[in-house]
Design a protein around this motif. Structure first.
Motif, PDB file in Angstrom:
ATOM      1  N   CYS A  49      43.509  44.348  48.150  1.00 27.69           N
ATOM      2  CA  CYS A  49      43.347  43.270  49.123  1.00 27.69           C
ATOM      3  C   CYS A  49      41.911  42.778  49.258  1.00 27.69           C
ATOM      4  O   CYS A  49      41.665  41.712  49.814  1.00 27.69           O
ATOM      5  CB  CYS A  49      43.870  43.716  50.486  1.00 27.69           C
ATOM      6  N   CYS A  54      42.083  48.515  54.277  1.00 27.50           N
ATOM      7  CA  CYS A  54      43.181  47.976  53.465  1.00 27.50           C
ATOM      8  C   CYS A  54      44.277  47.321  54.322  1.00 27.50           C
ATOM      9  O   CYS A  54      44.718  47.881  55.311  1.00 27.50           O
ATOM     10  CB  CYS A  54      43.786  49.094  52.634  1.00 27.50           C
ATOM     11  N   PHE A  55      44.652  46.102  53.925  1.00 28.49           N
ATOM     12  CA  PHE A  55      45.807  45.458  54.576  1.00 28.49           C
ATOM     13  C   PHE A  55      46.774  44.922  53.514  1.00 28.49           C
ATOM     14  O   PHE A  55      47.386  43.876  53.663  1.00 28.49           O
ATOM     15  CB  PHE A  55      45.361  44.385  55.579  1.00 28.49           C
TER      16      PHE A  55
HETATM   17 ZN   LIG Z   1      44.298  47.021  50.199  1.00 31.08          ZN
END
Ligand SMILES: [Zn+2]
Ligand SMILES: [Zn+2]
Length: 225
Positions: A49, A54-55
């Motif tokens: 990402c 982190c998403f």
């Molecule tokens: Zn990520």
């Protein structure tokens, strides 16, 4: 940028490092001390990402390439890129272009995140396109600037908070991809919330792109509350 032009311009306007303002040679984009200090591609940034936090579960692009954290000298560089000096954009575009070429990804085209007509009139260039141009050149693939558009930012004021966060109204499709299943590098200067990359990647997929790789000069760190 044309090399002869840069050489001649340097005689009248000596070249300066956009990060520390020291004099540099006409064929350099930043000085060697700043280059040594900047550590490109920090390992903590998620390659999925492009954020340290982190998403990946909420994104519509397939992976991310990010040069720097948006802080210190890299932040100065981005600010100079938005203020008439293209050097840091060329510098990061070269780094991103080489990184992507080394990754063995076979992308078909590069698309810069568009800016509104109003902002373009003021700046006279799109800073994302400065970076994207180098990525396209190094990877030997076309730069496509006529696929997406951005509405003027004033429209943002009329949006609800949710719409603003989603950025759903700001971007749209101007013309469609001519080939199906293309792999596209989507380029912007900074990833902040990720909503711009997300929205533009979703639009590219809506018009038939098979994969979208986000490339950015910098990513912001989550603000400590
Ligand atoms: Zn990520
Ligand atoms: Zn410097």
């Amino acid at each position: 940028m044309n090399k002869l032009y840069r050489f001649i311009a340097d005689i009248f306007f000596p070249n300066r490092c956009p990060l520390c303002l020291d004099f540099i040679s006409w064929d350099e984009f930043i000085c060697s001390r700043c280059a040594d200090e900047l550590k490109p591609f920090p390992e903590e940034i998620c390659p999925g990402c492009g954020k340290a936090e982190c998403f990946c579960d909420t994104i519509s692009y397939d992976r991310a390439f990010v040069c720097f954290y948006y802080e210190g000298k890299a932040k100065n560089g981005i600010l100079s890129l938005k203020d008439g000096h293209k050097e840091f954009g060329i510098y990061t575009g070269n780094l991103l272009g080489e990184r992507i070429a080394d990754s063995k990804l076979k992308a078909d085209a590069v698309v810069p995140v568009p800016m509104s007509v109003e902002s373009y009139r003021k700046r006279r260039y799109n800073q994302a396109e400065v970076i994207a141009e180098r990525i396209a050149e190094i990877n030997g693939i076309p730069l496509l600037t006529d696929l997406l558009y951005k509405n003027k930012s004033a429209v943002q004021h009329t949006l609800t908070k949710a719409e603003r966060l989603e950025n759903t109204v700001a971007f749209g499709i101007k013309s469609r991809l001519k080939t199906d299943n293309m792999k596209i590098i989507l380029c912007d200067d900074v990833i902040t919330t990720g909503s711009t990359m997300n929205r533009c990647a979703a639009l590219l997929k809506e018009m038939g792109a098979a994969e979208v790789y986000a490339a950015a000069a910098a990513t912001t760190k989550l603000k400590k509350e």
